[in-house]
Design a protein around this motif. Structure first.
Motif, PDB file in Angstrom:
ATOM      1  N   LEU A 178       6.597  -1.937   8.655  1.00 37.01           N
ATOM      2  CA  LEU A 178       5.576  -1.125   7.985  1.00 37.01           C
ATOM      3  C   LEU A 178       4.249  -1.192   8.734  1.00 37.01           C
ATOM      4  N   CYS A 179       3.918  -2.365   9.255  1.00 46.22           N
ATOM      5  CA  CYS A 179       2.691  -2.497  10.056  1.00 46.22           C
ATOM      6  C   CYS A 179       2.766  -1.614  11.289  1.00 46.22           C
ATOM      7  N   GLU A 180       3.918  -1.629  11.955  1.00 42.53           N
ATOM      8  CA  GLU A 180       4.097  -0.801  13.160  1.00 42.53           C
ATOM      9  C   GLU A 180       3.967   0.677  12.841  1.00 42.53           C
ATOM     10  N   ASN A 181       4.330   1.049  11.608  1.00 39.75           N
ATOM     11  CA  ASN A 181       4.240   2.452  11.202  1.00 39.75           C
ATOM     12  C   ASN A 181       2.940   2.761  10.468  1.00 39.75           C
TER      13      ASN A 181
ATOM     14  N   ARG B  92      -0.539 -11.754   1.413  1.00 38.22           N
ATOM     15  CA  ARG B  92      -1.852 -11.383   0.875  1.00 38.22           C
ATOM     16  C   ARG B  92      -2.965 -12.300   1.386  1.00 38.22           C
ATOM     17  N   PHE B  93      -2.648 -13.560   1.615  1.00 36.78           N
ATOM     18  CA  PHE B  93      -3.670 -14.507   2.044  1.00 36.78           C
ATOM     19  C   PHE B  93      -3.635 -14.778   3.544  1.00 36.78           C
ATOM     20  N   ASN B  94      -2.873 -13.970   4.254  1.00 41.34           N
ATOM     21  CA  ASN B  94      -2.854 -14.061   5.710  1.00 41.34           C
ATOM     22  C   ASN B  94      -4.104 -13.377   6.259  1.00 41.34           C
ATOM     23  N   PRO B  95      -4.996 -14.097   6.940  1.00 43.73           N
ATOM     24  CA  PRO B  95      -6.259 -13.506   7.419  1.00 43.73           C
ATOM     25  C   PRO B  95      -6.073 -12.313   8.349  1.00 43.73           C
ATOM     26  N   SER B  96      -4.921 -12.254   9.018  1.00 44.74           N
ATOM     27  CA  SER B  96      -4.702 -11.153   9.966  1.00 44.74           C
ATOM     28  C   SER B  96      -4.104  -9.912   9.297  1.00 44.74           C
TER      29      SER B  96
END
Length: 364
Positions: free
Chosen positions: A193-196, A236-240
Motif C-alpha cells: 500500500l505504501c508503494e502504491n 501507528r506509532f512507527n515514526p517513519s
C-alpha cells in the motif's frame, strides 16, 4: 502502561459514557447510510448482509431524494455524512444522480465499493457528481484477496479501481477485513500500500455476522486478535509511517488498546448518531445489525424517516450491558455498554462476540 496514562483513559471513557447517555435522550444524526442496492457482483466470504448477484432491490433516485429532502429540512445537512453502500453501489444506475443531489443539498457524501466496476469513466463521473470520500476493499495480496472475494479477477480489478479513483482526483481509502487467512500478510500488504501511495488504511476484523457465520473457522482467535492489535499499534506509532492507519470502530478493546489502535475511543453509535435506509426501504441503525422485527424501525414507503428517527430506535438507545447478567458484572460495563450492536443478540440479550472478554481470558 503507566498508572497516569490509565487514569487519563478512564476519565476520557467516563466522559464518553456520559455523552453516550445524553445521546440516548437526544440523538444527533451524523451518519446516514443509504444501501442503494442489495445486489453484488461478488460473493465475499464475510459479507454481513449476505448480498448476492441474484438480489434485485435497488434504491431509486426518487426514494433517495425523498429521504435526503426530509433530512435536509429537519437537520443541518453540512453536519451529516451520506454513506452510500450496498451490495455493490456501482450496480445502481442512478447512483451518480443520488451523489449529485446529496452534494447539492450540502451533505458530504462517501461511498464504499469493492472497486471492480470502477473504470476510468466511472471515477470521473463520481468526482463530477461531487463525491467526497471513497473506500475500496483490498483484503490481502492477490491470491488471498481473490479467494476471499470468490473471484479470480477481484484483486486486479480492485487495484485498477484504486488507480482510476486517483486519476479522477479522489483519494481512496483502502479497507481490509482481517481473518486467519490474511493476518500474516499484513506487513507485506502495508508495504504494498505504501508503494502504491495509499494515504489511508482502515483495518477491521471479520465479525460473526451474515455470511461470516458460515465461514466461522476463518475468525480470529484471541491470540490472533492480539497479533492484529499489536500490528496496528506498531504501524501507528512507527515514526517513519506517513499513512493514516486505524482499526475499525467495532468492539471495546480494554484500556491497553483503546485510543492506541485508532484515533478515537470505542463508542457504538448505532441508533444515536447512525441511521440507515435499506435497499427495500426499511429503516434501521447500522447496516451490519441483523435485520428482524426488533431491529427494523420502519419503512420509508409508509413512514417518515425523521419521525422514525425521533420517536423510535428505543432498542438502540439503552445500556445493553444491563440486560445481561454476565455483562452487568463486568468491570468494563460502564465503558463497553454491551459492545457493538451488530454483534448483540437481542433475542437472548447477550453479546455474540466479546473481544474484551476474549483478550482477558487469553491473558489469564
Amino acid at each position: 502502561m503507566a498508572t497516569a496514562a490509565l487514569d487519563i483513559k478512564r476519565k476520557n471513557l467516563r466522559n464518553l459514557a456520559e455523552y453516550q447517555r445524553k445521546l440516548w435522550a437526544k440523538p444527533e444524526l451524523t451518519y446516514l447510510f443509504l444501501e442503494v442496492t442489495d445486489c453484488c457482483n461478488l460473493n465475499c466470504k464475510h459479507c454481513g448482509s449476505g448480498c448476492l448477484s441474484t438480489n434485485r432491490n435497488h434504491m431509486s433516485f426518487e426514494v433517495a431524494k425523498k429521504v435526503l429532502d426530509e433530512v435536509a429540512r429537519e437537520f443541518d445537512a453540512s453536519q451529516i455524512l451520506i454513506c452510500i453502500t450496498g451490495g455493490e453501489p456501482l450496480l445502481n444506475k442512478e447512483l451518480f444522480k443520488i451523489i449529485d443531489y446529496s452534494s447539492r443539498l450540502d451533505f458530504s457524501c462517501g461511498i464504499t465499493t469493492n472497486g471492480t466496476l470502477l473504470t476510468s469513466a466511472v471515477g470521473k463521473q463520481l468526482k463530477e457528481a461531487g463525491l467526497d470520500t471513497i473506500s475500496i476493499s483490498l483484503d490481502g495480496l492477490e491470491k488471498t484477496h481473490n479467494d476471499f472475494r470468490c473471484n479470480p479477477k477481484a484483486f486486479r480489478l480492485a487495484m485498477e479501481g484504486i488507480q482510476n479513483a486517483k486519476k479522477a482526483g479522489l483519494d481512496p481509502e483502502v479497507v481490509t477485513v482481517v481473518h486467519k487467512g490474511n493476518l500474516k500478510e499484513l506487513d507485506i500488504l502495508y508495504e504494498f500500500l505504501c508503494e502504491n501511495e495509499i494515504t489511508s488504511w482502515k483495518i477491521a476484523n471479520m465479525d460473526p455476522i451474515g455470511r461470516a457465520k458460515e465461514n466461522s473457522p476463518m475468525l480470529l482467535d484471541a491470540h490472533e486478535y492480539k497479533m492484529l492489535l499489536d500490528f496496528v499499534k506498531r504501524i501507528r506509532f512507527n515514526p517513519s509511517n506517513t499513512m493514516e492507519v486505524n482499526l475499525g470502530c467495532s468492539h471495546y478493546l480494554g484500556l491497553q488498546y483503546e485510543h492506541m489502535v485508532r484515533d478515537f475511543y470505542f463508542q457504538c453509535s448505532a441508533g444515536t448518531k447512525i441511521a440507515s435506509v435499506m435497499a427495500n426501504g426499511d429503516i434501521g441503525a447500522c447496516l451490519d445489525i441483523e435485520r428482524n422485527e426488533a431491529t427494523i424501525q420502519g419503512n420509508i414507503f409508509k413512514d417518515s424517516f425523521v419521525n422514525v428517527w425521533k420517536n423510535r430506535f428505543e432498542i438502540f438507545r439503552q445500556n445493553k450491558a444491563k440486560l445481561n447478567p454476565q455483562c452487568s458484572k463486568c468491570s468494563e460495563k460502564d465503558f463497553c455498554m454491551g459492545d457493538s450492536t451488530h454483534t448483540w443478540d437481542f433475542k437472548s440479550n447477550e453479546p455474540n462476540y466479546c473481544v474484551f472478554k476474549m483478550l482477558e481470558d487469553n491473558h489469564g
